[in-house]
Design a protein around this motif. Structure first.
Motif: not given
Ligand SMILES: [Zn+2]
Length: 342
Positions: A114, A118-119, A219, A247
């Motif tokens: 997505h 952070d991805h 996520d 996470h």
């Molecule tokens: Zn994430």
């Protein structure tokens, strides 16, 4: 989906497959029965047959890379390298170091769960500097978002196709390793695409190699978990290894979902919780509520829960039957963590 039926010769065999010791029937009754098992059900039974062993030498390795606060998971089969997510823009040096350490130059499939930074933060770097063949994303247009635009433009420049993954899609990772997408459907993607939070359009899918399997969850939060539980994919969720959703956040890992996955091992990617500044782990991942859900609802042994910040890069190896985990650092963080954190 095509429903293929497999005729199992005799009930005794099916009972062996189920691992049931006592069916409550005598032997003659069992021998006289023929049992039909759908491929789908057979697959879910198979995944329960995998077992943990010491130092498995297998053709499949899955590395949850130690890349701070974000996800990046490298899957290597005999013929392909697949990278699922690329961690954050601030973690690009770590990502590059990890990919170089693994000797990766070519990435056959780059899957971006997505559009959160952070991805996808390292996606432009990966597309620019490595030989990427195909890019897959969740199909939501985040064109107003610079990090998203950055990798889309980089792929366009190199004429690399960017394709959408949605429920029902299947990818071949080579060497009999497959990946089936369970979520989102086109309808649910459209429903959640308007949300400010992108988590619930995360691609969720299961890698299968013989009796071994691993569920990738991005996520995805409880809303997305419940949608899967209400879908025909519920019976396929059972997996050997679970990539901790979000996470290890308590916004995910709902009781019924973890019961359905019932993993033997959980791997968590999250950064340093004592450095809550900048892109650090200010969220305090993993949350105890999630850890307890893996343990209580999933029946996971505490020693089979790994966290990149404590364990470093986590490597899972499978030969399609047995599997093993090696980590850069040994750590019994979980007991202290459960004791001291909320
Ligand atoms: Zn994430």
């Amino acid at each position: 989906m095509k429903r293929l039926w497999v005729l199992l010769m005799i009930a005794t065999f099916s009972i062996a497959l189920l691992g049931c010791g006592n069916s409550g029937k005598n032997e003659n009754q069992q021998k006289n029965e023929t049992v039909r098992v759908a491929i789908d059900d057979k697959e879910s039974l198979k995944s329960q047959e995998s077992s943990q062993a010491d130092n498995v030498k297998g053709d499949l390795t899955i590395k949850m890379l130690n890349v701070g606060q974000g996800d990046a998971i490298l899957i290597q089969t005999k013929s392909q390298n697949i990278l699922v997510d690329t961690s954050d823009t601030d973690e690009r040096d770590k990502l590059r170091a990890e990919l170089d350490k693994a000797g990766v130059k070519k990435i056959d499939k780059l899957i971006l769960s997505h559009a959160h930074a952070d991805h996808i933060g390292g996606a432009k770097l990966v597309i620019d500097d490595y030989n990427v063949k195909e890019v897959y994303n969740d199909g939501t247009d985040r064109g107003k978002y610079n990090v998203y635009k950055g990798y889309i433009n980089a792929a366009e420049k190199k004429k690399i196709p960017v394709k959408t993954l949605q429920a029902g899609d299947k990818l071949n990772f080579g060497n009999k390793v497959s990946f089936e997408v369970f979520y989102p459907t086109e309808e649910l993607r459209a429903k959640f695409a308007a949300d400010k939070d992108y988590n619930d359009t995360s691609i969720v899918g299961k890698l299968t190699y013989g009796n071994f399997s691993m569920l990738f969850t991005g996520d995805a939060e409880k809303v997305a978990e419940n949608e899967q539980l209400n879908s025909s994919y519920k019976k396929k969720l059972k997996s050997t290894v679970l990539k901790a959703p979000h996470h290890g956040s308590k916004t995910s890992a709902g009781a019924d979902y973890i019961k359905a996955v019932s993993p033997e091992c959980v791997v968590i990617s999250a950064g340093d919780p004592s450095d809550p500044t900048g892109s650090g782990n200010s969220y305090g991942h993993p949350h105890n509520q999630a850890l307890n859900s893996y343990i209580k609802n999933g029946g996971v042994d505490k020693k089979n829960i790994f966290w990149t910040f404590e364990n470093g890069t986590i490597t899972i190896t499978s030969d399609g039957k047995n599997w093993s985990v090696t980590t850069e650092h040994k750590s019994d963080w979980i007991n202290n963590w459960l004791k001291n954190k909320k």
